[in-house]
Write an enzyme that holds these catalytic residues in place. Structure first.
Site, short mmCIF file in Angstrom:
data_model
loop_
_atom_site.label_atom_id
_atom_site.label_comp_id
_atom_site.label_asym_id
_atom_site.label_seq_id
_atom_site.Cartn_x
_atom_site.Cartn_y
_atom_site.Cartn_z
N SER A 55 7.61 64.91 24.94
CA SER A 55 8.37 65.30 26.13
C SER A 55 9.85 65.32 25.77
CB SER A 55 8.13 64.28 27.24
OG SER A 55 9.01 64.48 28.33
N TYR B 289 7.70 55.52 30.77
CA TYR B 289 7.25 56.81 30.24
C TYR B 289 8.15 57.23 29.07
CZ TYR B 289 5.91 61.78 30.21
OH TYR B 289 5.47 63.03 29.85
#
Length: 276
Positions: A154, A167
């Protein structure tokens, strides 16, 4: 056509979203597929996850492209489960050429309010699960002297994002895992890279709870509302990418076109990271 013809790709988190897109795109270019997904909801997450029916649809779409597929429910947190699926794939196909470590989950909250369970659930799935998937395929890749390992990370793995420290920690960890494995495995002809999407149009990234967090001033925000809010964040005049855009980058890394590319992170983010 045929950019990965004759290859076998193991894809985690393959029931829907990005995972399904990777499976279908690689199948379109000639790969046989090993698809793994948890196939059940986790109540602590605020969005629904892939189902057995979703995984069956991935199977249908891959077979529609004329390719073979093994599809199994499995938890990337369970090394033995992944090892068993890899053993089955090696028995049937004789090899695994490509790993697309795509399985991942997300939730949000201020760092000081996260519970230990919220922290461990994210790290164990996103980071430990990626390590497990790599561990499962590396021995046979070393034996064959080739392979391409692709971690779906990501942009949050390349910068800090408030409300997502757990995350972000998992995705930053994937960058370290990718770089370390690239250095370890290059001598065996194995390439290791990551694809780092920005916002992707999937239920994980654009679910109802997240839209309310992003747009708290709206009672029932829609995707159109989110699109208008997200467009200013990128260089290109679009709010997010589609799963197929990420799959195209995965396909390139899996193919001979990227035969000398290893140890790099490739953003697919409409210029999110590059914008001042």
């Amino acid at each position: 056509m045929g950019r990965v013809a004759g290859r076998v790709a193991l894809i985690t988190g393959a029931a829907r979203g990005q995972g399904r897109a990777h499976a279908v795109r690689l199948a379109q270019e000639g790969a046989d597929i090993v698809a793994v997904d948890l196939c059940r909801d986790q109540p602590e997450l605020l969005y629904s996850q892939g189902t057995p029916e979703d995984l069956a649809e991935t199977v249908r779409l891959v077979e529609q492209e004329g390719r073979s597929i093994i599809a199994r429910a499995g938890d990337v947190r369970d090394q033995a489960a992944l090892d068993g699926i890899v053993a089955e794939a090696l028995e049937r196909f004789g090899k695994i050429d490509v790993l697309v470590s795509n399985a991942g989950i997300s939730n949000q909250g201020p760092a000081h309010q996260l519970t230990d369970k919220q922290w461990s659930d994210i790290l164990e799935t996103n980071l430990v699960g990626a390590w497990h998937a790599a561990k499962a395929v590396i021995p046979s890749m070393i034996e064959r002297g080739s392979g391409s390992i692709i971690f779906v990370s990501s942009t949050t793995g390349l910068r800090g994002v408030p409300g997502q420290v757990h995350y972000g920690a998992s995705k930053h960890g994937i960058q370290g895992l990718m770089g370390g494995l690239a250095n370890e495995l290059g001598q065996h002809g194995i390439r290791v890279n990551s694809v780092n999407p920005g916002t992707v149009n999937t239920p994980m990234a654009l679910n109802e709870r997240l839209l309310k967090d992003y747009l708290p001033h709206l009672e029932n925000p829609t995707l159109d509302d989110a699109a208008e809010a997200f467009k200013p964040l990128t260089l290109l005049p679009v709010p997010w990418v589609e799963p197929e855009d990420v799959a195209n980058a995965v396909l390139w890394l899996a193919s001979e076109e990227a035969r000398y590319v290893t140890g790099v992170a490739i953003p697919v983010d409409c210029g999110l990271l590059a914008k001042f």
